[in-house]
Enzyme design. Sequence first.
Site, PDB file in Angstrom:
ATOM      1  N   CYS A 169     -10.799  -3.503  -3.864  1.00  0.00           N
ATOM      2  CA  CYS A 169      -9.798  -4.440  -4.407  1.00  0.00           C
ATOM      3  C   CYS A 169     -10.477  -5.698  -4.940  1.00  0.00           C
ATOM      4  O   CYS A 169     -10.104  -6.207  -5.998  1.00  0.00           O
ATOM      5  CB  CYS A 169      -8.755  -4.795  -3.356  1.00  0.00           C
ATOM      6  SG  CYS A 169      -7.596  -3.442  -3.038  1.00  0.00           S
TER       7      CYS A 169
ATOM      8  N   CYS B  97     -10.033  -5.435   0.551  1.00  0.00           N
ATOM      9  CA  CYS B  97     -11.184  -4.537   0.720  1.00  0.00           C
ATOM     10  C   CYS B  97     -12.126  -4.677  -0.480  1.00  0.00           C
ATOM     11  O   CYS B  97     -11.791  -5.296  -1.497  1.00  0.00           O
ATOM     12  CB  CYS B  97     -10.712  -3.096   0.880  1.00  0.00           C
ATOM     13  SG  CYS B  97     -10.231  -2.305  -0.671  1.00  0.00           S
TER      14      CYS B  97
ATOM     15  N   GLU C  62      -3.075  -4.613  -2.960  1.00  0.00           N
ATOM     16  CA  GLU C  62      -3.586  -5.558  -3.962  1.00  0.00           C
ATOM     17  C   GLU C  62      -3.726  -4.896  -5.323  1.00  0.00           C
ATOM     18  O   GLU C  62      -3.418  -5.497  -6.348  1.00  0.00           O
ATOM     19  CB  GLU C  62      -4.953  -6.107  -3.523  1.00  0.00           C
ATOM     20  CG  GLU C  62      -4.928  -6.908  -2.238  1.00  0.00           C
ATOM     21  CD  GLU C  62      -5.164  -6.056  -0.990  1.00  0.00           C
ATOM     22  OE1 GLU C  62      -4.730  -4.878  -0.963  1.00  0.00           O
ATOM     23  OE2 GLU C  62      -5.765  -6.569  -0.040  1.00  0.00           O
TER      24      GLU C  62
ATOM     25  N   ASN D 171       0.837  -1.200   0.000  1.00  0.00           N
ATOM     26  CA  ASN D 171       0.000   0.000   0.000  1.00  0.00           C
ATOM     27  C   ASN D 171       0.871   1.249   0.000  1.00  0.00           C
ATOM     28  O   ASN D 171       1.931   1.301   0.631  1.00  0.00           O
ATOM     29  CB  ASN D 171      -1.002   0.002   1.157  1.00  0.00           C
ATOM     30  CG  ASN D 171      -0.401  -0.203   2.522  1.00  0.00           C
ATOM     31  OD1 ASN D 171       0.594  -0.908   2.681  1.00  0.00           O
ATOM     32  ND2 ASN D 171      -1.002   0.399   3.528  1.00  0.00           N
TER      33      ASN D 171
HETATM   34  N1  THU Z   1      -5.234  -1.458   2.592  1.00  0.00           N
HETATM   35  C1  THU Z   1      -4.712  -2.296   1.656  1.00  0.00           C
HETATM   36  O1  THU Z   1      -3.584  -2.112   1.196  1.00  0.00           O
HETATM   37  N2  THU Z   1      -5.457  -3.339   1.248  1.00  0.00           N
HETATM   38  C2  THU Z   1      -6.712  -3.625   1.707  1.00  0.00           C
HETATM   39  O2  THU Z   1      -7.355  -4.522   1.174  1.00  0.00           O
HETATM   40  C3  THU Z   1      -7.263  -2.877   2.830  1.00  0.00           C
HETATM   41  C4  THU Z   1      -6.552  -1.631   3.181  1.00  0.00           C
HETATM   42  C5  THU Z   1      -4.450  -0.303   3.023  1.00  0.00           C
HETATM   43  C6  THU Z   1      -5.005   1.015   2.558  1.00  0.00           C
HETATM   44  C7  THU Z   1      -4.421   1.954   3.588  1.00  0.00           C
HETATM   45  O3  THU Z   1      -3.126   2.339   3.170  1.00  0.00           O
HETATM   46  C8  THU Z   1      -4.302   1.093   4.837  1.00  0.00           C
HETATM   47  O4  THU Z   1      -4.401  -0.256   4.418  1.00  0.00           O
HETATM   48  C9  THU Z   1      -5.372   1.375   5.892  1.00  0.00           C
HETATM   49  O5  THU Z   1      -6.637   1.307   5.339  1.00  0.00           O
END
Ligand code: THU
Length: 160
Positions: free
Chosen positions: A115, A112, A75, A62
């Site tokens: 994604c 999420c 993702e 992320n």
């Molecule tokens: N995040 C992800 O990288 N993937 C997910 O499926 C859920 C959330 C990240 C986004 C943000 O940078 C941090 O987690 C908190 O939401």
Amino acid sequence: MRKIEISTSVTVFSNVSELPVDDKILMGKAVDARKNAYAPYSKFNVGAALLLDNGEIVLGSNQENAAYPSGMCAERVAIWKAGSTFPGVKIKKLAITASSTIAKVDKPVGPCGACRQTLSEFEINQKSPFDVIFMGEVGEVVKTASLLSLLPFSFDSSYL
Ligand code: THU
């Protein structure tokens, strides 16, 4: 009127060492990817590793931004990297892991909704399901045999 039941079958492993060896290796790559997360705001570091049909492993983490909505999940960083570097190459597996510098993440962290939607289009286009394996930093690991099983009634190009 009719009622339908929607069910999803997942396998839950009590920890990463229980995973089949190829899944464990891919999860190890996701852990490596997680170390490159740029998450100064949420302190929540996510790593994703995609195994492609050509043997390539594509990583993502992320990447946040001071303008919060401009950041991106691990993702989608990984899937778009795969799509733009190896267009048309099938995805075999996706491993996801998350940790936090604030608290121990000891339960599985699934992708999420946004994604799932993004990933679903890749699974539909390639006409074959791919495994999704996810965990926190420690603890149980969840494995599903298909991304679409995590997204019933998803929106796709057939509606357009
Ligand atoms: N995040 C992800 O990288 N993937 C997910 O499926 C859920 C959330 C990240 C986004 C943000 O940078 C941090 O987690 C908190 O939401």
